[in-house]
Design a protein around this motif. Structure first.
Motif: not given
Length: 309
Positions: A243-270
């Motif tokens: 409700g706070d968001f839609w009523l305009g109580e938020v002045s700013q929002i930060a969003v950061n996206l980064r790429k994560i490298e997947i180590p080779a050992w991750v694939h195929g594990g149990n």
């Protein structure tokens, strides 16, 4: 006159609330039935065209919400940062992790992702299927729906553990017929100071991550995805309610996206049955979470400095 000035902000909030509530409700009831109707036709005939149409309808619903944000909340300032090595597009296949603080997180993700990434889906509880329109739409749109069993239930019937895994595998594999973004909130619940203290979390801004869901998704989809994406959401003014968001109580929002490298050992594990692999995977996730915690602190300091200047 003084009384009128005091009433104006309240009247403005009431006006915003009525506008937002009316538009979102109307949009949901307008778009919900077509998704359900097309979903029923899939029981008779599988069709990629039906899937594409349903996704377009869902994106139309998100688009209406985004239009509301721009029209009703024009003062809201967005700080969006995307790593240079992260090439996002609407035809991609992504697994995405994110910190979780509020129901607003989903709205932020949809606002950011609509024109940059495929429709975002996330693991949901099977019980949500009984929520009118919403639950059925989740199922039809390909949200992985899990019949999660408790530890006590699994101890009584160990086969339930693998039944959960098989259901998750089928749900994830169904995504491979189309572009997708599969979101995983690693904390498993929304952050609150109380939960943070109860957990004795080693992170300043985060709860402890639960690595099982990510391990499962990478095990099933890892070789098919274009990138593992880590999304960080920061509310410099404090974590808002919906409700706070839609009523305009938020002045700013930060969003950061980064790429994560997947180590080779991750694939195929149990992750479920190999204790050494599970410990190594959890350690890797903990390291990612440490980096994320530091990033949140940096973003907060940066935005606070900018607001002072």
């Amino acid at each position: 006159m003084a009384a009128e000035k005091q009433k104006q902000p309240i009247l403005k909030k009431i006006s915003k609330g009525l506008t937002v509530g009316s538009v979102i409700t109307g949009s949901t009831f307008f778009r919900g039935p077509p998704i359900l109707a097309l979903g029923l036709t899939k029981l008779v005939k599988k069709s990629s065209k039906i899937d594409e149409t349903n996704i377009n309808i869902a994106n139309g619903w998100i688009g209406t919400n985004n239009w509301l944000i721009e029209k009703v909340l024009p003062e809201l300032k967005w700080h969006i940062t995307i790593d240079e090595d992260l090439d996002l597009n609407l035809q991609g296949r992504y697994i995405m992790t994110c910190n979780h603080q509020s129901w607003v997180d989903t709205t932020v993700t949809q606002y950011f992702g609509l024109k940059r990434m495929p429709l975002t889906r996330f693991f949901t509880k099977w019980e949500l299927i009984f929520i009118p329109f919403v639950g059925q739409a989740f199922k039809i749109l390909g949200f992985p729906m899990m019949k999660r069993h408790t530890k006590a239930q699994i101890e009584k019937n160990p086969a339930l553990k693998y039944r959960d895994m098989e259901e998750a595998r089928k749900s994830c594999e169904q995504l491979l017929s189309q572009p997708f973004t599969l979101l995983n909130y690693l904390e498993g619940t929304r952050y609150t100071p109380e939960k943070h203290a109860q957990q004795k979390s080693p992170y300043k801004n985060l709860l402890k991550p639960k690595a099982g869901g990510l391990a499962l998704a990478l095990n099933i989809l890892g070789s098919e995805i274009d990138a593992l994406v880590d999304m960080t959401i920061v509310y410099p003014d404090g974590v808002p309610g919906y409700g706070d968001f839609w009523l305009g109580e938020v002045s700013q929002i930060a969003v950061n996206l980064r790429k994560i490298e997947i180590p080779a050992w991750v694939h195929g594990g149990n992750y479920e049955d190999d204790a050494d692999y599970r410990a190594r995977f959890q350690k890797w996730v903990d390291e990612l979470w440490t980096e994320k915690d530091q990033l949140i602190t940096q973003l907060k300091q940066q935005l606070q400095a900018e607001s002072v200047n």
